[in-house]
Design an enzyme around this catalytic site. Structure first.
Site, PDB file in Angstrom:
ATOM      1  N   CYS A 289      -9.974  37.693  81.921  1.00  0.00           N
ATOM      2  CA  CYS A 289      -9.749  36.703  81.099  1.00  0.00           C
ATOM      3  C   CYS A 289      -9.739  36.764  79.396  1.00  0.00           C
ATOM      4  O   CYS A 289      -9.155  38.165  79.400  1.00  0.00           O
ATOM      5  CB  CYS A 289     -11.532  36.251  80.895  1.00  0.00           C
ATOM      6  SG  CYS A 289     -11.729  34.852  80.138  1.00  0.00           S
TER       7      CYS A 289
ATOM      8  N   THR B 221     -11.358  36.525  76.927  1.00  0.00           N
ATOM      9  CA  THR B 221     -12.491  37.228  76.825  1.00  0.00           C
ATOM     10  C   THR B 221     -12.630  38.677  77.064  1.00  0.00           C
ATOM     11  O   THR B 221     -12.627  39.427  76.355  1.00  0.00           O
ATOM     12  CB  THR B 221     -14.047  36.324  77.904  1.00  0.00           C
ATOM     13  OG1 THR B 221     -13.911  35.128  77.281  1.00  0.00           O
ATOM     14  CG2 THR B 221     -15.341  36.999  77.139  1.00  0.00           C
TER      15      THR B 221
ATOM     16  N   HIS C 203     -10.783  39.588  74.585  1.00  0.00           N
ATOM     17  CA  HIS C 203     -10.696  39.928  72.851  1.00  0.00           C
ATOM     18  C   HIS C 203     -11.904  41.275  73.042  1.00  0.00           C
ATOM     19  O   HIS C 203     -12.191  42.135  72.043  1.00  0.00           O
ATOM     20  CB  HIS C 203     -12.219  39.064  72.705  1.00  0.00           C
ATOM     21  CG  HIS C 203     -11.989  38.121  72.389  1.00  0.00           C
ATOM     22  ND1 HIS C 203     -10.999  37.636  71.243  1.00  0.00           N
ATOM     23  CD2 HIS C 203     -11.218  36.370  72.843  1.00  0.00           C
ATOM     24  CE1 HIS C 203     -10.521  36.091  71.057  1.00  0.00           C
ATOM     25  NE2 HIS C 203     -10.645  35.933  72.260  1.00  0.00           N
TER      26      HIS C 203
ATOM     27  N   CYS D 197     -31.614  31.006  82.848  1.00  0.00           N
ATOM     28  CA  CYS D 197     -33.074  30.930  82.658  1.00  0.00           C
ATOM     29  C   CYS D 197     -34.043  30.201  83.212  1.00  0.00           C
ATOM     30  O   CYS D 197     -35.013  30.707  84.185  1.00  0.00           O
ATOM     31  CB  CYS D 197     -33.650  30.925  80.936  1.00  0.00           C
ATOM     32  SG  CYS D 197     -33.955  29.033  80.841  1.00  0.00           S
TER      33      CYS D 197
ATOM     34  N   CYS E  34     -31.902  23.226  82.070  1.00  0.00           N
ATOM     35  CA  CYS E  34     -32.416  23.568  83.174  1.00  0.00           C
ATOM     36  C   CYS E  34     -33.408  23.561  84.407  1.00  0.00           C
ATOM     37  O   CYS E  34     -32.730  23.028  85.632  1.00  0.00           O
ATOM     38  CB  CYS E  34     -32.843  25.586  83.408  1.00  0.00           C
ATOM     39  SG  CYS E  34     -31.364  26.064  82.776  1.00  0.00           S
TER      40      CYS E  34
ATOM     41  N   LEU F  57     -12.215  23.162  73.801  1.00  0.00           N
ATOM     42  CA  LEU F  57     -12.624  24.130  74.914  1.00  0.00           C
ATOM     43  C   LEU F  57     -12.067  25.590  73.920  1.00  0.00           C
ATOM     44  O   LEU F  57     -12.913  26.525  73.949  1.00  0.00           O
ATOM     45  CB  LEU F  57     -11.602  23.972  76.880  1.00  0.00           C
ATOM     46  CG  LEU F  57     -12.386  25.384  77.405  1.00  0.00           C
ATOM     47  CD1 LEU F  57     -13.737  25.238  77.776  1.00  0.00           C
ATOM     48  CD2 LEU F  57     -10.982  25.682  78.333  1.00  0.00           C
ATOM     49  N   GLY F  58     -10.603  24.970  73.287  1.00  0.00           N
ATOM     50  CA  GLY F  58     -10.376  26.212  72.690  1.00  0.00           C
ATOM     51  C   GLY F  58     -11.517  26.512  71.999  1.00  0.00           C
ATOM     52  O   GLY F  58     -12.149  25.491  70.788  1.00  0.00           O
ATOM     53  N   ILE F  59     -11.455  27.722  71.040  1.00  0.00           N
ATOM     54  CA  ILE F  59     -12.118  28.533  70.151  1.00  0.00           C
ATOM     55  C   ILE F  59     -11.576  28.293  69.036  1.00  0.00           C
ATOM     56  O   ILE F  59     -10.442  29.408  68.825  1.00  0.00           O
ATOM     57  CB  ILE F  59     -13.122  29.963  70.690  1.00  0.00           C
ATOM     58  CG1 ILE F  59     -13.397  29.273  71.748  1.00  0.00           C
ATOM     59  CG2 ILE F  59     -13.505  30.269  69.731  1.00  0.00           C
ATOM     60  CD1 ILE F  59     -14.368  30.387  72.686  1.00  0.00           C
TER      61      ILE F  59
ATOM     62  N   ILE G 293     -16.962  22.051  75.162  1.00  0.00           N
ATOM     63  CA  ILE G 293     -17.025  22.315  76.088  1.00  0.00           C
ATOM     64  C   ILE G 293     -17.391  24.038  76.289  1.00  0.00           C
ATOM     65  O   ILE G 293     -16.816  24.803  75.894  1.00  0.00           O
ATOM     66  CB  ILE G 293     -16.006  21.818  77.272  1.00  0.00           C
ATOM     67  CG1 ILE G 293     -15.221  20.283  77.470  1.00  0.00           C
ATOM     68  CG2 ILE G 293     -15.724  22.236  78.930  1.00  0.00           C
ATOM     69  CD1 ILE G 293     -16.361  19.379  77.700  1.00  0.00           C
TER      70      ILE G 293
END
Length: 345
Positions: free
Chosen positions: A42, A44, A47, A97, A103, A266-268, A290
């Site tokens: 990914c 991530t 990174h 959680c 949740c 969605l893009g950071i 998102i």
């Protein structure tokens, strides 16, 4: 079964990952131990490899990383009732959680206490990964291991694309990375009228064309307004899917949206970048952030897309053995790849 396994570990606070022998995760009463067959890399993970500012603030060292995977169940906890050893599965990488308001209201994807597999707790770049029973997702027999291994990013694409009604709408996707391309495919398959995708990376633009996206725009050379005119658009885009994290792309999207348009983001993006908020206000745009997938509605939808004939296999451009993981990360870091899938078997 040995109590040790091979795994890719962020064992030092510097660039890189290292293959090491580490203990097999312990299985709690409500846990499922999965023997990993395929892992995907990914953004991530890149990174984390690069050890950038985000990774330095977020990732504990040492830790097994990775969160995109498929495999089969090797062991179940004493309280697990829904799954059995040998079952083919993937898993939701966001562990929630179960106690907060969201949740308890059935909105687990909005949990403020979310922990990420391979980010905040040990991940799936190993021969085994352990996750709660509630995070396990069975994989149907007609879906391959390598496609199941990219369900995590495909889920990001599905969640983003299906945030708004797409039937008969003109859709702009900014960012032709794997998630952007998959989002465009979902939009097209969900009844969008026109689907336009933009990027500045020639390899990614070529991949988008290969996957069948009708209108692929090189934003470094082509004017989006001219493209809109050429394909018969007389008003702006109805839906925007921002997948790039690039400030110029987001600004261009806002400029090209129709009044009342809806944008899923969605893009950071880089911190502190500017947009023209007057355009957002006077166009009456709807912006929605998102993160991850809706649990577990997105999983049902993406399985249905694949079983319904959506072929994601061309998005996988590199298939490698796990011992060649450095080649996989080199491909990802170059920007000249789609998804990279690593074989553990």
């Amino acid at each position: 079964m040995s109590n040790m396994m091979k795994a890719l570990v962020k064992s030092k606070a510097e660039v890189g990952l290292w293959m090491e022998d580490v203990p097999v995760p312990e299985v709690g009463p409500n846990d499922v131990l999965i023997r990993v067959k395929k892992s995907a890399i990914c953004g991530t993970d890149v990174h984390i490899w690069n050890w950038d500012q985000w990774a330095q603030k977020t990732i504990p060292v040492p830790m097994v990383v990775g969160h995109e995977f498929s495999g089969e169940i090797a062991e179940i906890g004493s309280a697990v009732t829904r799954y059995h050893v040998g079952e083919r599965v993937s898993g939701e990488g966001h562990i929630v959680c179960g106690k907060c308001r969201n949740c308890r209201a059935g909105r687990g994807h909005l949990c403020r206490n979310t922990l990420g597999v391979g980010v905040n707790r040990p991940g799936s770049f190993g021969e085994f990964v352990c996750i709660p029973e509630s995070n396990v997702v069975p994989i149907p027999d007609d879906i391959s291991d390598e496609i199941a291994a990219i369900f995590d990013p495909f889920g990001n694409a599905v969640h983003t694309a299906l945030s708004f009604d797409l039937v008969g709408e003109d859709v702009l996707v900014t960012g032709a990375g794997p998630i952007g391309i998959m989002g465009a495919l979902v939009a097209k398959r969900s009844g969008a009228r026109k689907v336009v995708i933009t990027d500045i990376n020639p390899h990614r633009l070529d991949l988008a064309r290969k996957l069948g996206i009708d209108h692929v725009v090189d934003a470094s050379k082509e004017n989006l307004a001219d493209v809109m005119k050429a394909i018969g658009m007389t008003e702006g885009f109805d839906v925007g899917l921002e997948m790039s994290g690039a400030a110029p792309a987001f600004r261009d999207m806002i400029d090209k949206m129709n009044n009342g348009g809806k944008i899923a983001i969605l893009g950071i993006a880089p911190a502190g970048f500017e947009i023209d908020w007057n355009k957002v206000i006077f166009k009456m745009l709807n912006l929605k952030g998102i993160y991850g997938r809706e649990m577990f509605e997105t999983w049902y939808k993406m399985i249905a897309f694949v079983q319904g004939g959506l072929d994601l296999s061309p998005i996988i451009t590199h298939r490698i053995k796990i011992d060649d993981f450095r080649d996989g990360f080199e491909a990802m870091r170059s920007g000249n790849s789609g998804k990279v899938v690593m074989d553990w078997m």
